[in-house]
Write a protein that holds these residues in place. Sequence first.
Motif, PDB file in Angstrom:
ATOM      1  N   GLU A 101       0.837  -1.204   0.000  1.00 12.15           N
ATOM      2  CA  GLU A 101       0.000   0.000   0.000  1.00 12.15           C
ATOM      3  C   GLU A 101       0.870   1.251   0.000  1.00 12.15           C
ATOM      4  O   GLU A 101       0.575   2.217  -0.710  1.00 12.15           O
ATOM      5  N   TRP A 104       2.193   1.837  -3.457  1.00 11.95           N
ATOM      6  CA  TRP A 104       1.168   2.416  -4.328  1.00 11.95           C
ATOM      7  C   TRP A 104       0.922   3.874  -3.975  1.00 11.95           C
ATOM      8  O   TRP A 104       0.722   4.717  -4.875  1.00 11.95           O
ATOM      9  N   ASP A 105       0.938   4.214  -2.704  1.00  8.48           N
ATOM     10  CA  ASP A 105       0.734   5.594  -2.279  1.00  8.48           C
ATOM     11  C   ASP A 105       1.800   6.499  -2.901  1.00  8.48           C
ATOM     12  O   ASP A 105       1.492   7.572  -3.430  1.00  8.48           O
ATOM     13  N   ALA A 138      -4.739  -4.117  -2.184  1.00 12.09           N
ATOM     14  CA  ALA A 138      -3.947  -3.032  -1.596  1.00 12.09           C
ATOM     15  C   ALA A 138      -3.979  -1.809  -2.509  1.00 12.09           C
ATOM     16  O   ALA A 138      -4.186  -0.678  -2.050  1.00 12.09           O
ATOM     17  N   ARG A 139      -3.784  -2.031  -3.813  1.00 10.51           N
ATOM     18  CA  ARG A 139      -3.840  -0.921  -4.776  1.00 10.51           C
ATOM     19  C   ARG A 139      -5.214  -0.262  -4.766  1.00 10.51           C
ATOM     20  O   ARG A 139      -5.332   0.959  -4.747  1.00 10.51           O
ATOM     21  N   ARG A 141      -7.390  -0.130  -2.354  1.00  8.56           N
ATOM     22  CA  ARG A 141      -7.581   0.651  -1.119  1.00  8.56           C
ATOM     23  C   ARG A 141      -6.906   2.005  -1.227  1.00  8.56           C
ATOM     24  O   ARG A 141      -7.469   3.023  -0.827  1.00  8.56           O
ATOM     25  N   VAL A 142      -5.709   2.021  -1.791  1.00  7.19           N
ATOM     26  CA  VAL A 142      -4.992   3.287  -1.953  1.00  7.19           C
ATOM     27  C   VAL A 142      -5.720   4.188  -2.935  1.00  7.19           C
ATOM     28  O   VAL A 142      -5.901   5.395  -2.700  1.00  7.19           O
TER      29      VAL A 142
END
Length: 147
Positions: A101, A104-105, A138-139, A141-142
Amino acid sequence: MLKSFLSLFSDPAAPALTSGDAEFAIAVLLVRLARADGDYEEAERTRIDRVLAARDGLSPWEAADLRGRAEEAESLAPDTVRFTRVIKDRIAYEDRIAVIEALWDVAFADHVRDAEEDALIRLTANLLGINDRDSALARQRVEARRA
């Protein structure tokens, strides 16, 4: 000094690494990701500082210092494996998802989804033992937090 520190990540006879070493390895991966597209922008440096501060409870100055040391280490490191190995060995699976995450952020910090960054995140997820489904979640969610 940094070269001797990097040897800790690759020398099997080196002393045991600590969880702090894993956090340093995460910082190096964040820098490596931000540099992957050849355009290391201020927005990415700022995002790395924020991620490091949030992960480790650092002040803005401490986070910037950690990023600076990670920038130097990243420029000397020939590969990504030495850093992911430390993270995988020291951090639980759920926390490794948080590393994805964080990557990605940083990747989205410049508002451009770049192929080189995508490839590095896929490689890193694989090296960290993160399955494709968890990496994709995870991507997502970001992306949802940034919307």
